[in-house]
Design a protein around this motif. Sequence first.
Motif, PDB file in Angstrom:
ATOM      1  N   ALA A 220      17.985  -8.425  -2.367  1.00  7.44           N
ATOM      2  CA  ALA A 220      17.174  -7.997  -1.219  1.00  7.44           C
ATOM      3  C   ALA A 220      16.452  -6.710  -1.575  1.00  7.44           C
ATOM      4  O   ALA A 220      16.964  -5.607  -1.348  1.00  7.44           O
ATOM      5  CB  ALA A 220      18.055  -7.814   0.012  1.00  7.44           C
ATOM      6  N   VAL A 221      15.282  -6.835  -2.165  1.00  8.93           N
ATOM      7  CA  VAL A 221      14.483  -5.671  -2.538  1.00  8.93           C
ATOM      8  C   VAL A 221      13.239  -5.614  -1.655  1.00  8.93           C
ATOM      9  O   VAL A 221      12.784  -6.622  -1.118  1.00  8.93           O
ATOM     10  CB  VAL A 221      14.056  -5.737  -4.020  1.00  8.93           C
ATOM     11  N   THR A 222      12.715  -4.407  -1.500  1.00 13.03           N
ATOM     12  CA  THR A 222      11.429  -4.229  -0.827  1.00 13.03           C
ATOM     13  C   THR A 222      10.530  -3.412  -1.741  1.00 13.03           C
ATOM     14  O   THR A 222      11.000  -2.574  -2.513  1.00 13.03           O
ATOM     15  CB  THR A 222      11.574  -3.522   0.527  1.00 13.03           C
ATOM     16  N   ALA A 223       9.230  -3.648  -1.641  1.00 10.84           N
ATOM     17  CA  ALA A 223       8.293  -3.074  -2.588  1.00 10.84           C
ATOM     18  C   ALA A 223       7.227  -2.251  -1.893  1.00 10.84           C
ATOM     19  O   ALA A 223       6.813  -2.554  -0.771  1.00 10.84           O
ATOM     20  CB  ALA A 223       7.625  -4.194  -3.392  1.00 10.84           C
ATOM     21  N   ASP A 224       6.768  -1.215  -2.608  1.00  8.79           N
ATOM     22  CA  ASP A 224       5.576  -0.500  -2.174  1.00  8.79           C
ATOM     23  C   ASP A 224       4.333  -1.335  -2.450  1.00  8.79           C
ATOM     24  O   ASP A 224       3.333  -1.234  -1.733  1.00  8.79           O
ATOM     25  CB  ASP A 224       5.465   0.834  -2.923  1.00  8.79           C
ATOM     26  N   GLY A 249       3.267  -0.374   5.441  1.00  9.75           N
ATOM     27  CA  GLY A 249       2.425   0.614   4.772  1.00  9.75           C
ATOM     28  C   GLY A 249       2.194   0.299   3.317  1.00  9.75           C
ATOM     29  O   GLY A 249       1.348   0.925   2.670  1.00  9.75           O
ATOM     30  N   GLY A 250       2.965  -0.680   2.794  1.00 12.80           N
ATOM     31  CA  GLY A 250       2.795  -1.081   1.399  1.00 12.80           C
ATOM     32  C   GLY A 250       1.598  -2.003   1.219  1.00 12.80           C
ATOM     33  O   GLY A 250       0.993  -2.475   2.195  1.00 12.80           O
ATOM     34  N   LYS A 251       1.280  -2.285  -0.038  1.00  8.34           N
ATOM     35  CA  LYS A 251       0.109  -3.099  -0.361  1.00  8.34           C
ATOM     36  C   LYS A 251       0.520  -4.427  -0.977  1.00  8.34           C
ATOM     37  O   LYS A 251       1.608  -4.563  -1.541  1.00  8.34           O
ATOM     38  CB  LYS A 251      -0.810  -2.338  -1.319  1.00  8.34           C
ATOM     39  N   PRO A 271      -0.691 -12.122  10.118  1.00 11.46           N
ATOM     40  CA  PRO A 271       0.268 -11.571  11.092  1.00 11.46           C
ATOM     41  C   PRO A 271       0.866 -10.235  10.655  1.00 11.46           C
ATOM     42  O   PRO A 271       1.368  -9.490  11.506  1.00 11.46           O
ATOM     43  CB  PRO A 271       1.340 -12.664  11.172  1.00 11.46           C
ATOM     44  N   TRP A 272       0.807  -9.933   9.352  1.00 13.03           N
ATOM     45  CA  TRP A 272       1.425  -8.700   8.846  1.00 13.03           C
ATOM     46  C   TRP A 272       0.444  -7.763   8.137  1.00 13.03           C
ATOM     47  O   TRP A 272       0.679  -6.566   8.082  1.00 13.03           O
ATOM     48  CB  TRP A 272       2.546  -9.057   7.869  1.00 13.03           C
ATOM     49  N   PHE A 273      -0.632  -8.309   7.571  1.00 15.02           N
ATOM     50  CA  PHE A 273      -1.485  -7.518   6.676  1.00 15.02           C
ATOM     51  C   PHE A 273      -2.920  -7.430   7.185  1.00 15.02           C
ATOM     52  O   PHE A 273      -3.453  -8.380   7.762  1.00 15.02           O
ATOM     53  CB  PHE A 273      -1.522  -8.153   5.278  1.00 15.02           C
ATOM     54  N   ASP A 274      -3.551  -6.287   6.937  1.00 15.91           N
ATOM     55  CA  ASP A 274      -4.991  -6.132   7.060  1.00 15.91           C
ATOM     56  C   ASP A 274      -5.584  -6.195   5.655  1.00 15.91           C
ATOM     57  O   ASP A 274      -5.106  -5.489   4.750  1.00 15.91           O
ATOM     58  CB  ASP A 274      -5.355  -4.797   7.713  1.00 15.91           C
ATOM     59  N   PHE A 275      -6.623  -7.014   5.483  1.00 17.71           N
ATOM     60  CA  PHE A 275      -7.153  -7.276   4.143  1.00 17.71           C
ATOM     61  C   PHE A 275      -8.392  -6.450   3.825  1.00 17.71           C
ATOM     62  O   PHE A 275      -9.210  -6.131   4.695  1.00 17.71           O
ATOM     63  CB  PHE A 275      -7.476  -8.765   3.983  1.00 17.71           C
ATOM     64  N   ASP A 276      -8.507  -6.140   2.534  1.00 23.15           N
ATOM     65  CA  ASP A 276      -9.697  -5.494   1.987  1.00 23.15           C
ATOM     66  C   ASP A 276     -10.761  -6.569   1.738  1.00 23.15           C
ATOM     67  O   ASP A 276     -10.474  -7.771   1.829  1.00 23.15           O
ATOM     68  CB  ASP A 276      -9.357  -4.806   0.653  1.00 23.15           C
ATOM     69  N   PRO A 277     -12.003  -6.159   1.396  1.00 26.16           N
ATOM     70  CA  PRO A 277     -13.003  -7.160   0.985  1.00 26.16           C
ATOM     71  C   PRO A 277     -12.503  -7.985  -0.194  1.00 26.16           C
ATOM     72  O   PRO A 277     -11.791  -7.473  -1.074  1.00 26.16           O
ATOM     73  CB  PRO A 277     -14.213  -6.301   0.607  1.00 26.16           C
ATOM     74  N   VAL A 278     -12.861  -9.262  -0.215  1.00 26.96           N
ATOM     75  CA  VAL A 278     -12.415 -10.187  -1.262  1.00 26.96           C
ATOM     76  C   VAL A 278     -13.133  -9.867  -2.568  1.00 26.96           C
ATOM     77  O   VAL A 278     -14.343  -9.628  -2.590  1.00 26.96           O
ATOM     78  CB  VAL A 278     -12.698 -11.644  -0.839  1.00 26.96           C
ATOM     79  N   ALA A 279     -12.386  -9.876  -3.667  1.00 25.46           N
ATOM     80  CA  ALA A 279     -12.970  -9.711  -5.007  1.00 25.46           C
ATOM     81  C   ALA A 279     -13.015 -11.070  -5.682  1.00 25.46           C
ATOM     82  O   ALA A 279     -12.044 -11.829  -5.627  1.00 25.46           O
ATOM     83  CB  ALA A 279     -12.139  -8.737  -5.838  1.00 25.46           C
ATOM     84  N   GLU A 280     -14.125 -11.389  -6.335  1.00 21.24           N
ATOM     85  CA  GLU A 280     -14.308 -12.721  -6.921  1.00 21.24           C
ATOM     86  C   GLU A 280     -14.744 -12.618  -8.371  1.00 21.24           C
ATOM     87  O   GLU A 280     -15.498 -11.728  -8.759  1.00 21.24           O
ATOM     88  CB  GLU A 280     -15.353 -13.508  -6.128  1.00 21.24           C
ATOM     89  N   ARG A 286      -9.362 -12.510  -5.696  1.00 18.51           N
ATOM     90  CA  ARG A 286      -8.189 -11.658  -5.531  1.00 18.51           C
ATOM     91  C   ARG A 286      -8.213 -11.131  -4.099  1.00 18.51           C
ATOM     92  O   ARG A 286      -9.241 -10.652  -3.617  1.00 18.51           O
ATOM     93  CB  ARG A 286      -8.253 -10.479  -6.503  1.00 18.51           C
ATOM     94  N   LEU A 287      -7.070 -11.231  -3.418  1.00 16.26           N
ATOM     95  CA  LEU A 287      -6.929 -10.729  -2.049  1.00 16.26           C
ATOM     96  C   LEU A 287      -5.987  -9.541  -2.068  1.00 16.26           C
ATOM     97  O   LEU A 287      -4.861  -9.638  -2.583  1.00 16.26           O
ATOM     98  CB  LEU A 287      -6.372 -11.811  -1.125  1.00 16.26           C
ATOM     99  N   THR A 288      -6.420  -8.429  -1.517  1.00 18.36           N
ATOM    100  CA  THR A 288      -5.557  -7.243  -1.421  1.00 18.36           C
ATOM    101  C   THR A 288      -5.579  -6.751   0.013  1.00 18.36           C
ATOM    102  O   THR A 288      -6.554  -6.921   0.755  1.00 18.36           O
ATOM    103  CB  THR A 288      -6.019  -6.122  -2.362  1.00 18.36           C
ATOM    104  N   GLY A 289      -4.489  -6.138   0.408  1.00 17.14           N
ATOM    105  CA  GLY A 289      -4.405  -5.622   1.777  1.00 17.14           C
ATOM    106  C   GLY A 289      -3.219  -4.704   1.953  1.00 17.14           C
ATOM    107  O   GLY A 289      -2.442  -4.470   1.021  1.00 17.14           O
ATOM    108  N   THR A 290      -3.076  -4.212   3.177  1.00 16.09           N
ATOM    109  CA  THR A 290      -2.003  -3.272   3.519  1.00 16.09           C
ATOM    110  C   THR A 290      -1.170  -3.850   4.646  1.00 16.09           C
ATOM    111  O   THR A 290      -1.706  -4.405   5.614  1.00 16.09           O
ATOM    112  CB  THR A 290      -2.604  -1.931   3.969  1.00 16.09           C
ATOM    113  N   LYS A 291       0.148  -3.719   4.526  1.00 17.10           N
ATOM    114  CA  LYS A 291       1.039  -4.219   5.568  1.00 17.10           C
ATOM    115  C   LYS A 291       1.050  -3.225   6.725  1.00 17.10           C
ATOM    116  O   LYS A 291       1.482  -2.070   6.576  1.00 17.10           O
ATOM    117  CB  LYS A 291       2.459  -4.426   5.031  1.00 17.10           C
ATOM    118  N   VAL A 292       0.592  -3.673   7.901  1.00 15.55           N
ATOM    119  CA  VAL A 292       0.483  -2.797   9.057  1.00 15.55           C
ATOM    120  C   VAL A 292       1.384  -3.226  10.215  1.00 15.55           C
ATOM    121  O   VAL A 292       1.498  -2.524  11.209  1.00 15.55           O
ATOM    122  CB  VAL A 292      -0.999  -2.742   9.539  1.00 15.55           C
TER     123      VAL A 292
END
Length: 294
Positions: A220-224, A249-251, A271-280, A286-292
């Motif tokens: 049971a690990v959690t990540a930044d 608050g992690g990415k 339901p958990w993340f807000d996403f950055d603009p998509v990189a192609e 590639r999808l990146t975002g922050t858990k809010v």
Amino acid sequence: MPWLQLKLTTDRDSADPLEDLLLASGAVSVTLEDNADQPILEPALGETPLWDQVRLTGLYDADIDTTTVTQRLAQAWGAELPEHYWEQLEDKDWEREWMSHYQAIRCGERLWICPSWQEPPEPDKVNLMLDPGLAFGTGTHPTTFLCLQWLDEQPVEGLDLVDYGCGSGILGVAALLLGARRVTGVDIDPQALLATQANASRNHLADDAMPVYLPERCPAVTADIMLANILAGPLVKLAPTLQAKTRTGGKICLSGILANQAETVMAAYRPWFDFDPVAEREEWVRLTGTKVRD
């Protein structure tokens, strides 16, 4: 060791029975390829589709009698074989042939991915020395490159990461070399876990810097930062698991996704993340975002 290849052109329905016949006739392997420029970029879950026109290549020892094998195949097929021909496969050291074409790759301002048998082009940069072995991940595929490029831009110093679907370990090892405190590697393939450990050792990382686990044995690990370069279908299924292993608050960094699949994957994580603009890059994203939200 010299080899002979038998190449046949056929349709989708005949491909599987012909493959069985080639193996029964002594082929040590059979390869199926698209014969009509009809890409299948990612099958739906549970599907193993073939192209409409298929080229089969059976690999045989060079000392076989090709006439006899062809006659036996036709007899077993019960009709004239589809269009086919024999050819000699050039005798090469295929491992060295592959190595000669794999060159160092720059993935941002700081990071280089370098074959372990070559000198780094810029020794003063962050150089990940890689031997992928039998696991996925050399940095050449657009999805891996996109993830590495993103990692190069992140302030990962002192952070904990999870590399889910670690493959060769390339993403996790890169994060550690860029200053991450610890990376947990997870993969369903035991060979990938061995490759990850070997590449971590090759880069002189501490033995406990990147522990690796099969999914069912992962603690049971959690990540930044959560990294997952897999495929769209598994990423959608894994959304509850990956979000639970990501701190608020992690990415998150997701790839292995075609451009037309991006919205489906993001919907599973919104339901958990807000996403950055998509990189192609070359039809992959590639999808990146922050858990809010928890």
